[in-house]
Design a protein around this motif. Structure first.
Motif, PDB file in Angstrom:
ATOM      1  N   UNK A 197      -3.684 -18.385 -35.218  1.00 24.57           N
ATOM      2  CA  UNK A 197      -2.747 -18.143 -36.313  1.00 24.57           C
ATOM      3  C   UNK A 197      -2.739 -19.264 -37.340  1.00 24.57           C
ATOM      4  N   UNK A 198      -3.478 -20.333 -37.097  1.00 24.07           N
ATOM      5  CA  UNK A 198      -3.487 -21.443 -38.030  1.00 24.07           C
ATOM      6  C   UNK A 198      -2.319 -22.394 -37.870  1.00 24.07           C
ATOM      7  N   UNK A 199      -1.561 -22.257 -36.789  1.00 21.78           N
ATOM      8  CA  UNK A 199      -0.469 -23.198 -36.528  1.00 21.78           C
ATOM      9  C   UNK A 199      -1.009 -24.593 -36.237  1.00 21.78           C
ATOM     10  N   UNK A 200      -2.191 -24.658 -35.655  1.00 25.39           N
ATOM     11  CA  UNK A 200      -2.846 -25.924 -35.342  1.00 25.39           C
ATOM     12  C   UNK A 200      -4.253 -25.903 -35.910  1.00 25.39           C
ATOM     13  N   UNK A 201      -4.833 -27.090 -36.040  1.00 28.18           N
ATOM     14  CA  UNK A 201      -6.212 -27.196 -36.531  1.00 28.18           C
ATOM     15  C   UNK A 201      -7.218 -26.839 -35.454  1.00 28.18           C
ATOM     16  N   UNK A 202      -6.838 -27.058 -34.210  1.00 25.87           N
ATOM     17  CA  UNK A 202      -7.741 -26.823 -33.085  1.00 25.87           C
ATOM     18  C   UNK A 202      -6.910 -26.691 -31.823  1.00 25.87           C
ATOM     19  N   UNK A 203      -7.584 -26.368 -30.737  1.00 26.93           N
ATOM     20  CA  UNK A 203      -6.929 -26.321 -29.431  1.00 26.93           C
ATOM     21  C   UNK A 203      -7.918 -26.800 -28.383  1.00 26.93           C
ATOM     22  N   UNK A 204      -7.387 -27.405 -27.330  1.00 27.68           N
ATOM     23  CA  UNK A 204      -8.196 -27.756 -26.153  1.00 27.68           C
ATOM     24  C   UNK A 204      -7.629 -26.973 -24.983  1.00 27.68           C
ATOM     25  N   UNK A 205      -8.440 -26.078 -24.440  1.00 31.33           N
ATOM     26  CA  UNK A 205      -7.997 -25.208 -23.349  1.00 31.33           C
ATOM     27  C   UNK A 205      -9.151 -25.019 -22.372  1.00 31.33           C
ATOM     28  N   UNK A 206      -8.841 -24.456 -21.218  1.00 26.67           N
ATOM     29  CA  UNK A 206      -9.896 -24.106 -20.269  1.00 26.67           C
ATOM     30  C   UNK A 206     -10.700 -22.932 -20.810  1.00 26.67           C
ATOM     31  N   UNK A 207     -11.995 -22.977 -20.601  1.00 26.62           N
ATOM     32  CA  UNK A 207     -12.915 -22.003 -21.174  1.00 26.62           C
ATOM     33  C   UNK A 207     -12.594 -20.547 -20.839  1.00 26.62           C
TER      34      UNK A 207
END
Length: 322
Positions: A197-207
């Motif tokens: 949604x563009x709330x953040x520039x990126x995310x780090x999550x489990x694949x």
């Protein structure tokens, strides 16, 4: 009716009256569900794994297995809930390393001890972490994201505090400099939605939680957070290839029961888990979901927990003062 016959009748009636509730109790116990508590919101990697475990372990453990999501407080709500549950094998926990990290990151907030409050059943899988941006983002590579962090800074979604994605972000920020602002969500699925949604520039999550979005192009993977490429996503560069070297540790998922669970119950659970983990269909399904296989034994899980408890506090405190 003779006196003897009346006595036999009374004895049989009394025996039936005693046996009925006992038999009923057995039936109720056999039919009762086992709750698998997940400390994050539905839709992420841990939730996907929990629901698959519910399918394959239920017939082996001869119970129905119901996934119960209890997100909040970085997982502490779920951890405290399972730690205080009856030690009868009917309430289990699927967790990652936040179980240990929270004791340092949130001192005094966890109503549990990662070693004393639980009995390990076994490790289930590990999973590569991945840094993702939305498909239309101008950020094409990890180097682009690093440049943005060194400029105006970046907002990076993580599935809460204290878990491997959050720790990875702290490590990357320490290695590269700049402003890497952690935006915690109640699980990988909300963090993924935030990136979409563009709330953040990126995310780090489990694949596993973003495989479908990567396939559709809605998300772009910049790097898997490990020293080598992942066999389940070989097209994505490793963090080292992308120019960042940090201390790596596995993003693990393990099953635990409350401390004090009887040894025979624990043995039944661990034996069932190892039997399932040895099956080729289980291994193939985990790989398809984006997980990597690991030693599922109780001993391996005990070693992992003790290692985390002995090394993680000093590392986290060093990051906090970096």
């Amino acid at each position: 009716m003779s006196t003897y016959s009346r006595r036999r009748f009374l004895v049989r009636t009394l025996a039936a009256g005693i046996a009925a509730p006992l038999l009923s109790g057995r039936l109720v116990h056999a039919a009762s569900a086992t709750r698998l508590v997940v400390p994050l919101a539905p839709g992420g990697a841990m939730d996907l794994l929990g629901r698959y475990l519910g399918e394959v372990l239920a017939p082996v453990w001869q119970t129905s297995l119901v996934v119960e999501n209890r997100p909040g407080a970085g997982g502490n709500i779920a951890y405290g809930y399972v730690a205080g549950a009856p030690a009868d094998g009917a309430t289990l926990l699927l967790s990652g390393s936040a179980l240990v990290a929270n004791m340092t990151l949130m001192p005094g907030m966890g109503n549990y001890d990662p070693i004393e409050s639980f009995t390990p059943i076994g490790l289930v899988a590990t999973s590569p972490l991945v840094i993702v941006v939305r498909g239309e983002s101008p950020v094409r590579t990890l180097a682009d994201l690093v440049a943005q962090a060194r400029g105006d800074g970046v907002n990076v979604g993580t599935p809460g505090f204290g878990n491997e994605p959050h720790l990875a972000l702290l490590k990357i920020g320490r290695a590269q400099g700049g402003q890497w602002r952690s935006i915690p969500y109640k699980g990988a699925a909300p963090a993924t939605v935030g990136a979409l949604a563009g709330e953040t520039d990126a995310a780090i999550v489990a694949l596993p939680g973003v495989m479908s979005h990567l396939a559709s192009g809605k998300l772009r993977a910049l790097a898997v957070v490990q020293a080598r490429r992942s066999a389940v996503a070989p097209e994505v560069p490793s963090l080292v290839e992308a120019g960042t070297e940090i201390p790596f540790s596995p993003s693990w998922f393990g099953l635990l029961a409350p401390a004090g669970t009887p040894a025979d119950v624990v043995a039944r659970l661990t034996t069932g888990l190892q039997a399932v983990a040895a099956r080729p269909d289980f291994q193939a399904r985990l790989t398809a979901l984006g997980f990597e296989l690991t030693d599922s034994s109780q001993a391996a899980f005990q070693r992992q927990l003790r290692s985390d408890v002995s090394t993680m506090p000093a590392f986290l405190k060093a990051l906090e003062h970096a």
